[in-house]
Design a protein around this motif. Structure first.
Motif, PDB file in Angstrom:
ATOM      1  N   GLU A  62      19.435  10.093 -15.877  1.00  0.00           N
ATOM      2  CA  GLU A  62      19.901  11.339 -15.259  1.00  0.00           C
ATOM      3  C   GLU A  62      21.060  11.054 -14.169  1.00  0.00           C
ATOM      4  O   GLU A  62      21.725  11.997 -13.773  1.00  0.00           O
ATOM      5  CB  GLU A  62      18.832  12.172 -14.575  1.00  0.00           C
ATOM      6  N   ILE A  63      21.547   9.992 -13.862  1.00  0.00           N
ATOM      7  CA  ILE A  63      22.752   9.633 -13.385  1.00  0.00           C
ATOM      8  C   ILE A  63      23.684   9.836 -14.236  1.00  0.00           C
ATOM      9  O   ILE A  63      23.793   9.361 -15.603  1.00  0.00           O
ATOM     10  CB  ILE A  63      22.771   8.228 -12.848  1.00  0.00           C
ATOM     11  N   ALA A  64      24.628  10.934 -14.042  1.00  0.00           N
ATOM     12  CA  ALA A  64      25.821  11.243 -14.736  1.00  0.00           C
ATOM     13  C   ALA A  64      26.963  10.664 -14.468  1.00  0.00           C
ATOM     14  O   ALA A  64      27.982  10.355 -15.437  1.00  0.00           O
ATOM     15  CB  ALA A  64      26.112  12.705 -14.695  1.00  0.00           C
ATOM     16  N   ALA A  65      27.369  10.075 -13.181  1.00  0.00           N
ATOM     17  CA  ALA A  65      28.579   9.371 -13.108  1.00  0.00           C
ATOM     18  C   ALA A  65      28.657   8.575 -11.891  1.00  0.00           C
ATOM     19  O   ALA A  65      27.679   9.042 -10.918  1.00  0.00           O
ATOM     20  CB  ALA A  65      29.713  10.608 -12.883  1.00  0.00           C
ATOM     21  N   HIS A  66      29.679   7.666 -11.563  1.00  0.00           N
ATOM     22  CA  HIS A  66      29.812   7.000 -10.351  1.00  0.00           C
ATOM     23  C   HIS A  66      28.879   6.139  -9.689  1.00  0.00           C
ATOM     24  O   HIS A  66      28.941   5.645  -8.682  1.00  0.00           O
ATOM     25  CB  HIS A  66      30.056   8.337  -9.292  1.00  0.00           C
ATOM     26  N   TYR A  67      28.030   5.540 -10.774  1.00  0.00           N
ATOM     27  CA  TYR A  67      27.103   4.428 -10.203  1.00  0.00           C
ATOM     28  C   TYR A  67      28.036   2.999 -10.717  1.00  0.00           C
ATOM     29  O   TYR A  67      28.363   2.932 -11.971  1.00  0.00           O
ATOM     30  CB  TYR A  67      25.863   4.458 -10.993  1.00  0.00           C
ATOM     31  N   THR A  68      28.225   2.149  -9.832  1.00  0.00           N
ATOM     32  CA  THR A  68      28.648   0.829 -10.278  1.00  0.00           C
ATOM     33  C   THR A  68      27.866  -0.207  -9.280  1.00  0.00           C
ATOM     34  O   THR A  68      27.304   0.320  -8.263  1.00  0.00           O
ATOM     35  CB  THR A  68      30.278   0.382 -10.258  1.00  0.00           C
ATOM     36  N   SER A  69      27.563  -1.321  -9.959  1.00  0.00           N
ATOM     37  CA  SER A  69      26.680  -2.129  -9.196  1.00  0.00           C
ATOM     38  C   SER A  69      27.129  -2.426  -7.868  1.00  0.00           C
ATOM     39  O   SER A  69      28.324  -2.797  -7.785  1.00  0.00           O
ATOM     40  CB  SER A  69      26.436  -3.480 -10.221  1.00  0.00           C
ATOM     41  N   PRO A  70      26.329  -2.548  -6.795  1.00  0.00           N
ATOM     42  CA  PRO A  70      26.729  -3.241  -5.584  1.00  0.00           C
ATOM     43  C   PRO A  70      26.591  -4.862  -6.050  1.00  0.00           C
ATOM     44  O   PRO A  70      26.022  -5.113  -6.870  1.00  0.00           O
ATOM     45  CB  PRO A  70      25.719  -2.607  -4.664  1.00  0.00           C
ATOM     46  N   SER A  71      26.954  -5.426  -5.073  1.00  0.00           N
ATOM     47  CA  SER A  71      26.785  -7.014  -4.896  1.00  0.00           C
ATOM     48  C   SER A  71      25.324  -7.297  -4.808  1.00  0.00           C
ATOM     49  O   SER A  71      24.601  -6.601  -4.286  1.00  0.00           O
ATOM     50  CB  SER A  71      27.270  -7.660  -3.650  1.00  0.00           C
ATOM     51  N   GLY A  72      24.987  -8.025  -5.782  1.00  0.00           N
ATOM     52  CA  GLY A  72      23.666  -8.835  -5.870  1.00  0.00           C
ATOM     53  C   GLY A  72      22.780  -7.713  -6.250  1.00  0.00           C
ATOM     54  O   GLY A  72      21.433  -7.629  -6.447  1.00  0.00           O
TER      55      GLY A  72
END
Ligand code: MN
Ligand code: MN
Length: 300
Positions: A62-72
């Motif tokens: 359901e996440i459509a956009a703008h997730y990138t991994s944070p550190s760790g």
């Protein structure tokens, strides 16, 4: 019109992205760390002679956009999920932007096929003089014919040097007024598809891992001044990942300094966008150059 040298940069960025479009489906496997996929995509862009135009986005279900991994980040690709990987390369500021959906469930695969189909149909009518609303209407009709729903508040966009989103939005629905496509424009088309019963719109989550430079003035510490100067020089107005700053060994109070840059509005965040009713989302995207009689797909 675009000068030849600029066009060569767009084409080079496009070739890098096209290479990644083939690689990404091999990277996205159940239980793989999202952080590893982000880093592989971004390092491949560098190896091929480009720079990331924005952090690699990996958006699950359901996440459509703008997730990138944070550190760790320890999160992994869930079983039976649908994963959108959205990435861009730039060469001297000339950007190519593309996304692929990888379905790990037979139930969700039609969403991904439909996003691809809507994109393909839209690309068939893209040429100078076509109304932007016509492109949106065709995307919407293609998606609805398959029994799904477009996300109405996520759109394609025009691209200019060092600007991923500029000018008029290219909607994924037909009910918006708008201008016409023009020769020489660089245009990213990106249909988003969700289930028919979904609300068909995204809302902001209160988390951001992607940021952009806003202004230099307002940071009151020496470290803050140094960091905002670094961000402006390194990324200009392009989005960057909070994670990318972790390698700066001169940052002594990294978290506090960055929090202050947010507070003083020197940087602004892109909130993670989720489908409002929690339904899974698929996405497809290409960047094209509008030519005399149609378009040149830069990322195919
Ligand atoms: Mn994109
Ligand atoms: Mn885009």
């Amino acid at each position: 019109m675009i000068p030849d040298e600029a066009l060569e940069c767009y084409r080079k960025a496009g070739r890098i992205v096209a290479h990644l479009r083939k690689l990404v489906p091999e990277l996205v496997r159940e239980d793989v760390k999202l952080l590893d996929i982000c880093e592989k995509v971004e390092s491949t862009i560098l190896q091929l002679g480009g720079r990331p135009a924005f952090p690699c986005n990996i958006d699950v279900n359901e996440i459509a956009a703008h997730y990138t991994s944070p550190s760790g980040d320890s999160s992994r690709v869930p079983n039976g999920s649908i994963v959108k990987v959205d990435f861009g390369a730039h060469v001297d500021g000339f950007i190519a932007d593309s996304a692929v959906s990888v379905s790990l469930s037979p139930r969700l695969s039609p969403l991904a096929w439909t996003a691809e189909e809507a994109l393909r149909k839209a690309l068939e009518i893209v040429r100078p003089g076509v109304r932007i609303s016509e492109v949106g209407a065709l995307i919407q009709a293609t998606i609805e014919r398959r029994g799904f729903k477009p996300i109405r508040n996520l759109t394609g966009h025009l691209i200019e040097r060092y600007a991923v989103h500029t000018g008029e939005a290219i909607p994924n629905v037909g009910n918006m007024a708008g201008g016409k496509l023009k020769i020489g424009q660089i245009c990213a088309l990106e249909p988003f598809v969700t289930s028919r019963s979904a609300r068909g719109e995204v809302r902001d989550e209160d988390r951001s891992y992607i940021f952009r430079f806003s202004k230099r003035k307002g940071s009151d510490t020496e470290e803050g001044k140094r960091l905002i100067a670094y961000i402006e020089k390194e990324f200009k107005t392009l989005p960057f990942a909070r994670r990318w700053l972790a390698k700066l060994d001169w940052l002594e109070k990294a978290d506090a300094t960055f929090a202050k840059l947010i507070e003083s509005k020197c940087v602004s965040g892109y909130p993670i966008l989720v489908e409002r009713s929690g339904e899974p989302v698929a996405q497809a995207e290409h960047t094209v150059l509008i030519t005399e009689d149609g378009c040149e797909n830069l990322t195919a």
